[in-house]
Scaffold this active site. Sequence first.
Site, mmCIF file in Angstrom:
data_model
loop_
_atom_site.group_PDB
_atom_site.id
_atom_site.type_symbol
_atom_site.label_atom_id
_atom_site.label_comp_id
_atom_site.label_asym_id
_atom_site.label_seq_id
_atom_site.Cartn_x
_atom_site.Cartn_y
_atom_site.Cartn_z
ATOM 1 N N ARG A 107 0.875 -1.190 0.000
ATOM 2 C CA ARG A 107 0.000 0.000 0.000
ATOM 3 C C ARG A 107 0.902 1.226 0.000
ATOM 4 O O ARG A 107 1.704 1.412 0.912
ATOM 5 C CB ARG A 107 -0.914 0.003 1.226
ATOM 6 C CG ARG A 107 -1.650 1.316 1.417
ATOM 7 C CD ARG A 107 -2.771 1.228 2.433
ATOM 8 N NE ARG A 107 -3.879 0.440 1.924
ATOM 9 C CZ ARG A 107 -5.094 0.410 2.488
ATOM 10 N NH1 ARG A 107 -5.330 1.125 3.582
ATOM 11 N NH2 ARG A 107 -6.053 -0.329 1.987
ATOM 12 N N HIS A 134 -7.474 0.686 -6.358
ATOM 13 C CA HIS A 134 -7.633 -0.221 -5.208
ATOM 14 C C HIS A 134 -8.258 -1.525 -5.719
ATOM 15 O O HIS A 134 -9.397 -1.853 -5.421
ATOM 16 C CB HIS A 134 -8.523 0.449 -4.160
ATOM 17 C CG HIS A 134 -8.446 -0.185 -2.796
ATOM 18 N ND1 HIS A 134 -7.590 -1.225 -2.493
ATOM 19 C CD2 HIS A 134 -9.123 0.089 -1.653
ATOM 20 C CE1 HIS A 134 -7.748 -1.558 -1.233
ATOM 21 N NE2 HIS A 134 -8.664 -0.785 -0.694
ATOM 22 N N GLN A 137 -9.932 -4.312 -3.421
ATOM 23 C CA GLN A 137 -11.252 -3.928 -2.929
ATOM 24 C C GLN A 137 -12.329 -4.305 -3.942
ATOM 25 O O GLN A 137 -13.380 -4.866 -3.581
ATOM 26 C CB GLN A 137 -11.280 -2.403 -2.683
ATOM 27 C CG GLN A 137 -12.625 -1.878 -2.228
ATOM 28 C CD GLN A 137 -13.008 -2.423 -0.864
ATOM 29 O OE1 GLN A 137 -12.209 -2.372 0.057
ATOM 30 N NE2 GLN A 137 -14.218 -2.950 -0.726
ATOM 31 N N ASP A 229 -17.696 6.312 -1.191
ATOM 32 C CA ASP A 229 -16.432 6.208 -0.450
ATOM 33 C C ASP A 229 -16.188 7.568 0.208
ATOM 34 O O ASP A 229 -16.892 8.545 -0.097
ATOM 35 C CB ASP A 229 -15.294 5.852 -1.434
ATOM 36 C CG ASP A 229 -13.943 5.653 -0.742
ATOM 37 O OD1 ASP A 229 -13.913 5.451 0.487
ATOM 38 O OD2 ASP A 229 -12.899 5.705 -1.439
ATOM 39 N N CYS A 269 -16.515 0.954 0.693
ATOM 40 C CA CYS A 269 -15.328 0.121 0.939
ATOM 41 C C CYS A 269 -14.851 0.188 2.390
ATOM 42 O O CYS A 269 -14.073 -0.654 2.813
ATOM 43 C CB CYS A 269 -14.207 0.523 -0.002
ATOM 44 S SG CYS A 269 -13.679 2.216 0.237
ATOM 45 N N ARG A 297 -13.084 -9.415 1.235
ATOM 46 C CA ARG A 297 -11.677 -9.085 0.953
ATOM 47 C C ARG A 297 -10.795 -10.313 1.216
ATOM 48 O O ARG A 297 -9.945 -10.686 0.413
ATOM 49 C CB ARG A 297 -11.206 -7.926 1.860
ATOM 50 C CG ARG A 297 -11.824 -6.572 1.572
ATOM 51 C CD ARG A 297 -11.376 -6.033 0.242
ATOM 52 N NE ARG A 297 -9.935 -5.911 0.158
ATOM 53 C CZ ARG A 297 -9.215 -4.873 0.595
ATOM 54 N NH1 ARG A 297 -9.836 -3.838 1.119
ATOM 55 N NH2 ARG A 297 -7.902 -4.843 0.472
HETATM 56 N N1 NVA Z 1 -10.331 6.259 -1.068
HETATM 57 C C1 NVA Z 1 -9.905 5.809 0.239
HETATM 58 C C2 NVA Z 1 -10.041 4.329 0.341
HETATM 59 C C3 NVA Z 1 -9.653 3.753 1.678
HETATM 60 C C4 NVA Z 1 -9.751 2.253 1.714
HETATM 61 C C5 NVA Z 1 -8.481 6.254 0.504
HETATM 62 O O1 NVA Z 1 -7.648 6.148 -0.393
HETATM 63 O O2 NVA Z 1 -8.216 6.726 1.623
HETATM 64 N N1 CP Z 2 -11.242 -0.828 2.415
HETATM 65 C C1 CP Z 2 -9.963 -0.829 2.833
HETATM 66 O O1 CP Z 2 -9.019 -1.000 2.077
HETATM 67 O O2 CP Z 2 -9.836 -0.656 4.185
HETATM 68 P P1 CP Z 2 -8.475 -0.433 4.981
HETATM 69 O O3 CP Z 2 -7.973 0.967 4.616
HETATM 70 O O4 CP Z 2 -8.871 -0.539 6.420
HETATM 71 O O5 CP Z 2 -7.477 -1.461 4.568
#
Ligand code: NVA
Ligand code: CP
Length: 313
Positions: A107, A134, A137, A229, A269, A297
């Site tokens: 990540r 992502h 997801q 989201d 998500c 997931r």
């Molecule tokens: N769009 C959000 C998704 C988190 C799982 C982010 O990137 O923070």
């Molecule tokens: N949806 C998702 O990726 O959650 P986290 O940021 O908790 O991993």
Amino acid sequence: MTPFKGKDFLTLADYSQDQLYKILAKGSEFKKLHKVGKLPRLLEGRTVALIFEKPSTRTRVSFEAGIAQLGGHPLILNSNDLQLKRGETVQDTGRTLSRYVDAIVMRTFSQSFLEELAEASEAPVINALTDKYHPCQVLADLLTILEKRDHLAGIKLAYIGDGNNVCHSLLLGGALVGMDVWVATPKGYEPDEDVVKRARSLGRNFRQEIKVLGDPNAAAMMADVIYTDVWTSMGQEEEAEKRKRAFAPYQVNEALLALAKKDALVMHCLPAHRGEEISAEVLDGHRSVIFDQAENRMHVQKALLSLIIGDLR
Ligand code: NVA
Ligand code: CP
């Protein structure tokens, strides 16, 4: 079908429709086997490094638990503890890690950083979220829709809110399986043009509709799925107040849901902010499948890893 072994998973656009359905089918099978304690140990002897440059609850825990369930060894690495933070190059990091581990799940912020890691690494690299995509997801999201509706082609998904990483992956994943994806965002927050184009080209055989609009009501009209989201993604914290103002008319609430089909599913998500992008009553209401998405997931990621580095054919 193109083989999975050793393949990176950086974006859904790298995968074919057949491959996507195979991951979903195996994910569904693993879910059933998990419930009866009969999962095969397909990752026995395999080590997977998980590197996080941003916080995570679901991704981290679902990968860690899932790898352990298949007999593999998850190695959680906080990027602050790696030499990467002191200037070691991404190339040297990738080359080194792949001498030790069978796959790297990461990540991070930029998609190009992840691509550089994948280029340098002998071991396959899986995208656990970047600013652009992502994909893990969306594997879980597609499995969730499939469980509730038995098919994906022809489903209308309305994504309401920010044209962000999750929106981008929904566009690509939706296009691959023939879903209509209607996106409604405030001006200036649309999904990237290159992703919209890619989605339209991936979906060209289905005559499906990939639309980007300004009006949330038009997008939600007769939708099978309403998806939202957060308005402020990780790394955008200093824009939070400005975003709250811009996105206020884009809340997923009872009034918006009333425009969708009677049995429409509500998806997010997570993590969520009740009272911002989604009202508490909708998030916790009977149309919500949000915690099924979170659970799935784990099952789809197990399928993905078993196909890429495990003993699954
Ligand atoms: N769009 C959000 C998704 C988190 C799982 C982010 O990137 O923070
Ligand atoms: N949806 C998702 O990726 O959650 P986290 O940021 O908790 O991993």
